[in-house]
Design a protein around this motif. Structure first.
Motif, PDB file in Angstrom:
ATOM      1  N   ASN A 189     -34.834  12.503  -7.723  1.00 41.13           N
ATOM      2  CA  ASN A 189     -35.310  11.121  -7.804  1.00 41.13           C
ATOM      3  C   ASN A 189     -34.712  10.334  -8.959  1.00 41.13           C
ATOM      4  O   ASN A 189     -34.987   9.139  -9.096  1.00 41.13           O
ATOM      5  CB  ASN A 189     -36.841  11.104  -7.915  1.00 41.13           C
ATOM      6  N   CYS A 190     -33.907  10.992  -9.795  1.00 43.22           N
ATOM      7  CA  CYS A 190     -33.287  10.293 -10.930  1.00 43.22           C
ATOM      8  C   CYS A 190     -32.224   9.321 -10.421  1.00 43.22           C
ATOM      9  O   CYS A 190     -31.453   9.647  -9.521  1.00 43.22           O
ATOM     10  CB  CYS A 190     -32.641  11.292 -11.884  1.00 43.22           C
ATOM     11  N   PRO A 191     -32.129   8.125 -11.021  1.00 39.97           N
ATOM     12  CA  PRO A 191     -31.097   7.174 -10.597  1.00 39.97           C
ATOM     13  C   PRO A 191     -29.711   7.519 -11.117  1.00 39.97           C
ATOM     14  O   PRO A 191     -28.711   7.059 -10.574  1.00 39.97           O
ATOM     15  CB  PRO A 191     -31.591   5.849 -11.180  1.00 39.97           C
ATOM     16  N   THR A 192     -29.634   8.302 -12.189  1.00 36.98           N
ATOM     17  CA  THR A 192     -28.333   8.649 -12.766  1.00 36.98           C
ATOM     18  C   THR A 192     -28.281  10.124 -13.147  1.00 36.98           C
ATOM     19  O   THR A 192     -29.313  10.755 -13.408  1.00 36.98           O
ATOM     20  CB  THR A 192     -28.043   7.827 -14.033  1.00 36.98           C
ATOM     21  N   VAL A 193     -27.062  10.655 -13.212  1.00 41.33           N
ATOM     22  CA  VAL A 193     -26.864  12.032 -13.661  1.00 41.33           C
ATOM     23  C   VAL A 193     -27.253  12.161 -15.133  1.00 41.33           C
ATOM     24  O   VAL A 193     -27.807  13.179 -15.547  1.00 41.33           O
ATOM     25  CB  VAL A 193     -25.398  12.462 -13.439  1.00 41.33           C
TER      26      VAL A 193
END
Length: 370
Positions: free
Chosen positions: A301-305
């Motif tokens: 669910n994270c928008p970025t690595v």
């Protein structure tokens, strides 16, 4: 008849433009006549001069404006009006940065600037401080710097800022102060030429990097000469396919967490226009290496690595190493039977190595965050 294509014209980063505007505004604050041009110093030490489109005092506040020239790069901020205004602060305060209209504010972790701060990256901040010191007799003044970009919020809709958690406008960016034009053919040709030069010099080890931070870090790590450094940018495929024709004894691929994640997912063009990292795939990879179901769901669910990396680090999961291993597999598959010893290094934005895969290397180079 041979037709020679003229070289692509380089431009200036938003950070360089903001630096010039800030320096001019500070000079006005000190009682100088508003200048028409102002010199600044780039991170490389090079001095360049900027023309100001406006400079003076508005509502008792000194300000200056620069129109960004991105050269031949199709940058969304080309032609944007970048404004700096300054206000003196009490002694000992230092330099404070504020986001004016059209400049974003950071709301998510994982970026080089912490949440709550104006989206003015570290190198532009350092450039501005250098310029202020230059204009103040060598000492850093106590001043509040407010940066604005005309129509910045609208322009930001054409960037990844929203996804990254930067709200309200654009970021003030730049690591060298110079914009290198983005041209696939030209860039890949420059990669090939760099490899040719390294081969002609008899070098046995070259390093391809995705950007300025990873290039400097890998150069320091292996003590490589400048001629061994190949700035591949997003075009890792262009480098690897050419190395199949012009092999070296050793090849290092170095880059940031997000781009190395995409490489590990089989992508050979790492540009954001070709798509973002596949977060569900990254979460699945972490699950294969022992991540808890809760962490797997969080990563997915994270928008970025970068943000996912922070959660993995808290859970003591070596995400950097896992990403490096997956990236190495893609590199080796692309090189096929090429007789080349390869390693992959993953760096964070500060230039700390946070992942490595390949032959043994000195462990003292590892970041504590590894």
């Amino acid at each position: 008849m041979t037709h020679h294509t003229p070289p692509l014209r380089r431009g200036w980063t938003t950070g360089s433009c903001a630096t010039a505007a800030t320096k001019a505004a500070w000079l006005v604050l000190q009682g100088h006549t508003p200048p028409a041009t102002v010199p600044i110093t780039l991170p490389s030490g090079q001095s360049v001069t900027f023309a100001l489109c406006q400079c003076g005092i508005n509502n008792a506040t000194p300000f200056a404006e620069v129109i960004k020239d991105a050269g031949d790069d199709p940058d969304v901020t080309h032609g944007a009006l970048i404004r700096a205004s300054v206000r003196a602060l009490p002694a000992g305060t230092g330099v404070l940065f504020k986001a004016g209209e059209g400049v974003g504010t950071v709301t998510r972790p994982g970026l080089p600037i912490p949440p709550g701060e104006a989206a003015i990256n570290p190198v532009p901040r350092a450039m501005i401080c250098t310029a202020l010191a230059e204009a103040n007799g060598g000492t850093l003044p106590d001043v509040e710097v407010t940066l604005s970009v005309q129509n910045g919020a609208k322009l930001a809709e054409r960037t990844l800022n929203g996804r990254l958690g930067i709200v309200g406008g654009l970021s003030i960016l730049g690591t060298t102060g110079i914009v290198v034009p983005f041209s696939c053919a030209a860039w890949i040709d420059s990669i090939h030429r760099g490899i040719d030069v390294a081969h002609a010099l008899g070098l046995t080890h070259i390093a391809g990097s995705t950007g300025n931070v990873s290039e400097k870090a890998v150069q320091k790590h292996y003590n490589l000469p400048e001629t061994a450094l190949i700035e591949m940018g997003d075009f890792v495929g262009g480098l690897l396919k050419y190395v199949r024709k012009v092999p070296f004894a050793r090849l290092t691929i170095a880059g940031g967490i997000a781009k190395m994640t995409k490489l590990g997912q089989g992508r050979l063009d790492l540009h954001s226009k070709r798509g973002q990292a596949d977060m569900p795939a990254l979460a699945h990879l972490m699950a294969q290496h022992g991540a808890s179901p809760t962490l797997v769901q969080t990563i997915e669910n994270c928008p970025t690595v970068a943000e996912a990396f922070l959660y993995a680090r808290k859970a003591h999961l070596p995400m950097g190493t896992i990403i490096a291993q997956s990236a190495l597999a893609t590199v080796q598959q692309t090189l096929t039977a090429t007789p080349c010893c390869v390693d992959v290094q993953v760096y964070d934005r500060a230039g700390n190595m946070v992942g490595h895969a390949g032959p043994p290397y000195p462990r003292q180079h590892l970041s504590r965050e590894f």
